[in-house]
Write a protein that holds these residues in place. Structure first.
Motif, short mmCIF file in Angstrom:
data_model
loop_
_atom_site.label_atom_id
_atom_site.label_comp_id
_atom_site.label_asym_id
_atom_site.label_seq_id
_atom_site.Cartn_x
_atom_site.Cartn_y
_atom_site.Cartn_z
N VAL A 257 0.86 -1.18 0.00
CA VAL A 257 0.00 0.00 0.00
C VAL A 257 0.90 1.23 0.00
O VAL A 257 2.13 1.12 0.09
CB VAL A 257 -0.95 0.01 1.22
CG1 VAL A 257 -1.87 -1.18 1.18
CG2 VAL A 257 -0.16 0.06 2.53
N LYS A 276 -7.28 8.95 6.28
CA LYS A 276 -6.82 7.70 5.67
C LYS A 276 -6.29 7.96 4.27
O LYS A 276 -7.00 8.50 3.42
CB LYS A 276 -7.97 6.70 5.59
CG LYS A 276 -7.57 5.35 5.00
CD LYS A 276 -8.76 4.45 4.80
CE LYS A 276 -9.39 4.63 3.44
NZ LYS A 276 -8.55 4.13 2.33
N SER A 279 -5.65 3.58 -0.91
CA SER A 279 -5.03 2.26 -1.11
C SER A 279 -4.96 1.42 0.15
O SER A 279 -4.63 0.24 0.08
CB SER A 279 -3.63 2.36 -1.73
OG SER A 279 -2.64 2.69 -0.77
N ILE A 280 -5.27 1.97 1.33
CA ILE A 280 -5.19 1.21 2.58
C ILE A 280 -6.60 0.81 3.01
O ILE A 280 -7.44 1.69 3.26
CB ILE A 280 -4.51 2.02 3.69
CG1 ILE A 280 -3.15 2.55 3.24
CG2 ILE A 280 -4.34 1.17 4.94
CD1 ILE A 280 -2.42 3.37 4.29
N PRO A 281 -6.89 -0.47 3.12
CA PRO A 281 -8.21 -0.89 3.63
C PRO A 281 -8.37 -0.50 5.10
O PRO A 281 -7.39 -0.33 5.83
CB PRO A 281 -8.21 -2.41 3.45
CG PRO A 281 -7.06 -2.71 2.55
CD PRO A 281 -6.06 -1.62 2.75
N CYS A 285 -9.12 -7.80 5.32
CA CYS A 285 -10.02 -8.39 4.33
C CYS A 285 -9.17 -8.90 3.16
O CYS A 285 -8.16 -8.28 2.80
CB CYS A 285 -11.04 -7.37 3.82
SG CYS A 285 -10.31 -5.88 3.12
N TYR A 288 -5.30 -8.44 2.60
CA TYR A 288 -4.81 -7.39 3.49
C TYR A 288 -5.08 -7.78 4.94
O TYR A 288 -6.19 -8.17 5.30
CB TYR A 288 -5.49 -6.06 3.19
CG TYR A 288 -5.28 -5.54 1.78
CD1 TYR A 288 -4.22 -4.69 1.48
CD2 TYR A 288 -6.13 -5.91 0.75
CE1 TYR A 288 -4.02 -4.21 0.20
CE2 TYR A 288 -5.95 -5.43 -0.54
CZ TYR A 288 -4.90 -4.59 -0.81
OH TYR A 288 -4.71 -4.12 -2.08
N THR A 292 -3.45 -2.65 6.94
CA THR A 292 -4.78 -2.05 7.12
C THR A 292 -4.69 -0.94 8.16
O THR A 292 -3.73 -0.89 8.94
CB THR A 292 -5.80 -3.11 7.58
OG1 THR A 292 -5.36 -3.69 8.81
CG2 THR A 292 -5.98 -4.21 6.53
N ARG A 311 -16.95 2.98 7.33
CA ARG A 311 -15.87 2.51 6.48
C ARG A 311 -15.73 3.37 5.24
O ARG A 311 -16.68 4.05 4.84
CB ARG A 311 -16.10 1.05 6.07
CG ARG A 311 -16.08 0.08 7.24
CD ARG A 311 -16.60 -1.29 6.82
NE ARG A 311 -16.54 -2.25 7.91
CZ ARG A 311 -17.45 -2.37 8.86
NH1 ARG A 311 -18.50 -1.57 8.86
NH2 ARG A 311 -17.32 -3.26 9.81
N ASP A 313 -14.02 2.98 1.12
CA ASP A 313 -13.45 2.05 0.16
C ASP A 313 -11.93 2.11 0.23
O ASP A 313 -11.34 3.13 0.59
CB ASP A 313 -13.90 2.39 -1.26
CG ASP A 313 -15.40 2.21 -1.44
OD1 ASP A 313 -15.99 1.44 -0.66
OD2 ASP A 313 -15.97 2.84 -2.35
N ARG A 314 -11.29 1.03 -0.16
CA ARG A 314 -9.83 0.96 -0.08
C ARG A 314 -9.17 2.11 -0.86
O ARG A 314 -8.19 2.71 -0.40
CB ARG A 314 -9.35 -0.39 -0.63
CG ARG A 314 -7.84 -0.55 -0.61
CD ARG A 314 -7.44 -1.94 -1.10
NE ARG A 314 -7.82 -2.15 -2.49
CZ ARG A 314 -7.06 -1.82 -3.53
NH1 ARG A 314 -5.89 -1.24 -3.34
NH2 ARG A 314 -7.47 -2.06 -4.76
N SER A 317 -9.81 8.06 -0.07
CA SER A 317 -9.06 8.67 1.03
C SER A 317 -10.00 9.52 1.88
O SER A 317 -11.14 9.78 1.50
CB SER A 317 -7.91 9.53 0.49
OG SER A 317 -8.43 10.57 -0.35
#
Length: 567
Positions: A257, A276, A279-281, A285, A288, A292, A311, A313-314, A317
């Protein structure tokens, strides 16, 4: 008169027994409204009926239907010792004593006010019915009550499942080529035998149920003792039994990531707010786990046992909230669920977005939870998003988004429907949705099943990872010369937070592990490019009841002169 009193007593007794054992209790609402105006009538009940109503075992005449109904009644009680509520318009009445001395539900994470072993007593304790003991109980001789487990972030002894110090210490990070990478590590997958596996050979089950590896890999694992049953080595023709604990040790490789730091926006004893990076979950999951947000915060900032409130999405941001206590997490979750939180996002879309405020109210349906894809459909759930163009960058537009509901991929799907998808969205800005890329809900006339199959073929998560190398492990040669990533350390507002696990500034071959039977060790991985790590969608600002947080904007949103203070 004596005969009438006897007749009256018999009539009342039969009436009460009927309420317990017949169909009147099927309706919970009726049960709540059922009351007994005089507590002394409870003495008229037969003790066997009392016992049958409160136990599942022992008597042939147990009314199982009423047992489960009573349990559902108890589930509606929150922090109160009152079993039955008064019907509207009726005077208060004492509790029903048919279920006297019931010891309550099992402890939960919520920390109910009524502990196990606490009886549901009637206000008039002199009128209690003594129920004969049928069997021994698990209550300690000293009469002490079992302690409830509270999942409180401030309790150092409480460990959430899967988030223990042992898990955090499995491996460590290093920085390379602007990426955060994880040294490969051994990980144990565990599961209890399912009913359909019983009496089947273990190799057949793993070959059929777990297709991540070919059958020969599982056969080697059985021979090497890495695939065990009840912590013991078994032959490949072993037949699975009920309650068998299956464990499989694998050599795990995680996906890199971005090396951008997770910046702490705000923190106190109840909440942590972070920015966040893309690219980082948020949580473990798929491929990953350590890469995370929850693991990075725990390993580098000692922020453990965080409660996920919402939450992102991965590839998205922005603002992310965590609760440090279960009470705070529930409070904020409730605000989000009741739509009391205003969310504001910023994105970059293809083309010139129309002037003014554009409102999209198209319902969204989930096509597949497994691969995470949605579309506009009349069968979907109602949702609403407002959009406003606030700037332009070349042929693209910077758009301010306000989702008024919280559906999966809501902003991305609504922008696709309007014909202005996020410019670098790898999913919803793709011809796999047809020549119009899903504009106006047109996906080219294909079925949902065909859409899923096409997406799996095109957006295979493994495509960028590399190709098979028959000459040996990818790390056989010395690592490339790398640039040390300059990281801006966030300022912590709580003195107890310290960085425990500082990532290596470059690859350390001494920390690398390998497995001769691991197929991934033989793959040469190429690093993901920037387009694989970033999507132009950022959660900018959240505002709730008596609180508001916002983040710094990413570089792609600052390439034009936009006065964000006016928004």
């Amino acid at each position: 008169m004596r005969f009438l009193r006897h007749f009256k007593s018999l009539y009342i007794r039969l009436r009460c027994v009927n309420i317990v054992n017949r169909q009147h209790l099927k309706d919970t609402k009726y049960c709540k409204e059922a009351t007994i105006s005089h507590s002394w009538l409870s003495k008229m009940l037969n003790t066997k009926c009392v016992r049958n109503a409160q136990t599942q075992h022992g008597d042939a005449g147990v009314d199982v239907e009423n047992i489960f109904l009573y349990r559902s009644m108890l589930a509606t009680i929150t922090g109160s010792s009152t079993l039955l509520t008064d019907a509207p318009g009726h005077p208060a009445s004492p509790q029903c004593v048919w279920f006297h001395d019931f010891r309550g539900p099992e402890p939960t994470d919520e920390g109910d006010s009524q502990g196990p072993g606490q009886t549901l007593e009637e206000p008039d304790k002199k009128e209690e019915v003594q129920v004969p003991e049928k069997r021994k109980t698990d209550t300690p001789e000293d009469g002490s009550k079992a302690k409830r487990v509270k999942l409180d972030g401030n309790e150092s002894k409480t460990k959430r499942p899967g988030f223990s110090d042992e898990r955090y210490d499995e491996t460590s990070y290093y920085f390379e080529n602007g990426l955060r990478k994880v040294y490969p590590y051994n990980f144990t997958f565990t599961t209890y035998a399912k009913g359909r596996w019983v009496d089947e050979k273990i190799l057949d089950v793993f070959s059929r149920e777990f297709r991540a590896a070919p059958p020969e890999v599982y056969e080697r694992s059985l021979e090497a003792g890495k695939l065990t049953v009840n912590n013991e080595k078994v032959p490949k023709d072993y037949k699975i039994k009920h309650n068998d604990l299956l464990a499989n040790v694998v050599h795990r490789h995680e996906v890199p990531v971005t090396s951008q730091p997770i910046t702490i926006v705000y923190m106190d004893k109840d909440i942590v707010v972070v920015n966040k990076p893309a690219s980082i979950p948020v949580h473990p999951c798929g491929r990953y786990r350590h890469n995370t947000v929850v693991f990075i915060l725990a390993k580098e900032h000692n922020l453990k046992n965080l409660r996920t409130i919402h939450r992102l999405d991965r590839l998205t941001s922005g603002l992310l909230l965590f609760g440090r206590t279960s009470d705070k997490a529930r409070e904020l979750e409730q605000q989000i669920r009741n739509r009391q939180v205003q969310k504001e996002y910023v994105c970059r879309v293809e083309g010139r977005f129309p002037d003014g405020i554009i409102e999209c109210c198209e319902p969204i349906d989930v096509v597949s939870y497994k691969i995470g894809v949605c579309k506009v459909s009349p069968k979907g759930k109602d949702c609403k998003t407002t959009f406003q163009r606030i700037g332009e960058v070349g042929d693209c537009s910077i758009v301010h988004c306000k989702p008024l509901t919280g559906r999966m991929h809501q902003i991305r799907v609504h922008l696709q429907y309007l014909g202005y998808p996020i410019s670098n969205d790898p999913l919803y800005n793709h011809e796999v949705f047809g020549p119009l890329k899903g504009r106006g809900g047109d996906i080219g006339g294909i079925s949902d099943e065909q859409l899923i199959n096409n997406l799996i073929g095109i957006h295979n998560a493994e495509n960028w990872l590399g190709i098979q190398d028959e000459n040996g492990p990818a790390r056989a040669a010395p690592p490339k010369e790398v640039q040390e990533t300059v990281r801006n350390e966030p300022t912590n507002t709580v003195s107890t937070q310290t960085c425990l696990d500082e990532p290596d500034s470059s690859y350390d071959p001494k920390k690398n592990t390998s497995d001769p039977h691991c197929s991934e060790c033989k793959i040469n991985y190429r690093d993901p490019e920037e387009k694989d790590l970033v999507m132009y969608l950022h959660a900018w600002k959240y505002r709730g009841i008596n609180w508001e947080y916002k983040t710094e904007l990413p570089d792609w949103a600052c390439e034009t002169n936009i006065n964000y203070d006016q928004l």
